[in-house]
Scaffold this motif. Sequence first.
Motif, PDB file in Angstrom:
ATOM      1  N   TYR A 108       0.843  -1.195   0.000  1.00  7.56           N
ATOM      2  CA  TYR A 108       0.000   0.000   0.000  1.00  7.56           C
ATOM      3  C   TYR A 108       0.875   1.241   0.000  1.00  7.56           C
ATOM      4  CZ  TYR A 108      -4.007  -2.974   0.821  1.00  7.56           C
ATOM      5  OH  TYR A 108      -4.982  -3.917   0.686  1.00  7.56           O
ATOM      6  N   ARG A 109       0.645   2.100  -1.000  1.00 12.54           N
ATOM      7  CA  ARG A 109       1.462   3.290  -1.149  1.00 12.54           C
ATOM      8  C   ARG A 109       0.923   4.479  -0.352  1.00 12.54           C
ATOM      9  NH1 ARG A 109       2.770   6.368  -6.910  1.00 12.54           N
ATOM     10  NH2 ARG A 109       4.032   8.046  -6.032  1.00 12.54           N
ATOM     11  N   TYR A 110      -0.380   4.557  -0.212  1.00 11.32           N
ATOM     12  CA  TYR A 110      -1.000   5.729   0.413  1.00 11.32           C
ATOM     13  C   TYR A 110      -1.568   5.356   1.772  1.00 11.32           C
ATOM     14  CZ  TYR A 110      -0.612   7.503  -4.320  1.00 11.32           C
ATOM     15  OH  TYR A 110      -0.129   7.887  -5.535  1.00 11.32           O
ATOM     16  N   TRP A 111      -1.261   6.209   2.769  1.00 12.69           N
ATOM     17  CA  TRP A 111      -1.666   5.937   4.145  1.00 12.69           C
ATOM     18  C   TRP A 111      -2.277   7.159   4.801  1.00 12.69           C
ATOM     19  CZ3 TRP A 111      -1.332   1.214   6.574  1.00 12.69           C
ATOM     20  CH2 TRP A 111      -0.620   0.216   5.889  1.00 12.69           C
ATOM     21  N   GLY A 112      -3.276   6.926   5.641  1.00 11.32           N
ATOM     22  CA  GLY A 112      -3.789   7.977   6.495  1.00 11.32           C
ATOM     23  C   GLY A 112      -2.885   8.151   7.697  1.00 11.32           C
ATOM     24  N   GLN A 113      -3.188   9.141   8.515  1.00 13.04           N
ATOM     25  CA  GLN A 113      -2.319   9.497   9.621  1.00 13.04           C
ATOM     26  C   GLN A 113      -2.510   8.639  10.857  1.00 13.04           C
ATOM     27  OE1 GLN A 113      -5.190  10.738   9.108  1.00 13.04           O
ATOM     28  NE2 GLN A 113      -6.101  11.509  11.004  1.00 13.04           N
ATOM     29  N   GLY A 114      -3.552   7.833  10.890  1.00 13.16           N
ATOM     30  CA  GLY A 114      -3.811   6.976  12.038  1.00 13.16           C
ATOM     31  C   GLY A 114      -4.746   7.627  13.038  1.00 13.16           C
ATOM     32  N   THR A 115      -5.571   6.805  13.643  1.00  9.95           N
ATOM     33  CA  THR A 115      -6.476   7.270  14.690  1.00  9.95           C
ATOM     34  C   THR A 115      -6.446   6.252  15.823  1.00  9.95           C
ATOM     35  OG1 THR A 115      -8.742   8.033  15.150  1.00  9.95           O
ATOM     36  CG2 THR A 115      -8.514   6.195  13.601  1.00  9.95           C
ATOM     37  N   LEU A 116      -6.322   6.740  17.045  1.00 13.44           N
ATOM     38  CA  LEU A 116      -6.120   5.869  18.205  1.00 13.44           C
ATOM     39  C   LEU A 116      -7.447   5.351  18.740  1.00 13.44           C
ATOM     40  CD1 LEU A 116      -4.289   4.649  20.408  1.00 13.44           C
ATOM     41  CD2 LEU A 116      -4.534   6.815  21.655  1.00 13.44           C
ATOM     42  N   VAL A 117      -7.503   4.047  18.921  1.00 16.80           N
ATOM     43  CA  VAL A 117      -8.643   3.404  19.558  1.00 16.80           C
ATOM     44  C   VAL A 117      -8.159   2.753  20.846  1.00 16.80           C
ATOM     45  CG1 VAL A 117     -10.357   1.560  19.385  1.00 16.80           C
ATOM     46  CG2 VAL A 117      -9.845   2.988  17.386  1.00 16.80           C
ATOM     47  N   THR A 118      -8.779   3.118  21.942  1.00 16.22           N
ATOM     48  CA  THR A 118      -8.435   2.552  23.234  1.00 16.22           C
ATOM     49  C   THR A 118      -9.670   1.898  23.824  1.00 16.22           C
ATOM     50  OG1 THR A 118      -6.796   4.295  23.601  1.00 16.22           O
ATOM     51  CG2 THR A 118      -7.470   2.999  25.512  1.00 16.22           C
ATOM     52  N   VAL A 119      -9.545   0.611  24.145  1.00 20.76           N
ATOM     53  CA  VAL A 119     -10.667  -0.136  24.697  1.00 20.76           C
ATOM     54  C   VAL A 119     -10.321  -0.523  26.128  1.00 20.76           C
ATOM     55  CG1 VAL A 119     -12.218  -2.089  24.426  1.00 20.76           C
ATOM     56  CG2 VAL A 119     -11.161  -1.049  22.403  1.00 20.76           C
ATOM     57  N   SER A 120     -11.093  -0.016  27.045  1.00 23.56           N
ATOM     58  CA  SER A 120     -10.844  -0.321  28.459  1.00 23.56           C
ATOM     59  C   SER A 120     -11.665  -1.535  28.894  1.00 23.56           C
ATOM     60  CB  SER A 120     -11.191   0.890  29.324  1.00 23.56           C
ATOM     61  OG  SER A 120     -12.580   1.164  29.232  1.00 23.56           O
ATOM     62  N   SER A 121     -11.130  -2.258  29.856  1.00 22.92           N
ATOM     63  CA  SER A 121     -11.811  -3.480  30.335  1.00 22.92           C
ATOM     64  C   SER A 121     -12.778  -3.187  31.456  1.00 22.92           C
ATOM     65  CB  SER A 121     -10.772  -4.493  30.813  1.00 22.92           C
ATOM     66  OG  SER A 121      -9.967  -3.921  31.815  1.00 22.92           O
TER      67      SER A 121
END
Length: 121
Positions: A108-121
């Motif tokens: 994959y040549r093109y990428w987004g900047q990323g988004t953080l997902v945090t799942v708490s227990s």
Amino acid sequence: VQLQASGGGLVQAGDSLRLACAASGRTFREMAWFRQAPGKEREFLAVRRSDSTTYYAESVKGRFTISRDKAKNTVYLQMNSLKPEDTAVYYCAGRDGILTGIMDASTYRYWGQGTLVTVSS
């Protein structure tokens, strides 16, 4: 060409979240979602081809759904029944003109900047 990922956040185990990836400048034959947890390699999650076929990693099959709004040139990742082990930075990616390695991040040549997902227990 730009991919803008959004929708991450802090949720509790069992909750749902929908990520969005808006593409500007062009469309892609394949758009995919990957994630990367701290200390781990980037992991393939799902991909959607322009012919609407989809593929999923076994770890998320049945819980995650990839979809596309053609008019908005946006791909979504609906994530249900989230678990603490789903905590990661989620990336969208696009590619064209490659017939193999659809689950391989290096194709994959093109990428987004990323988004953080945090799942708490």
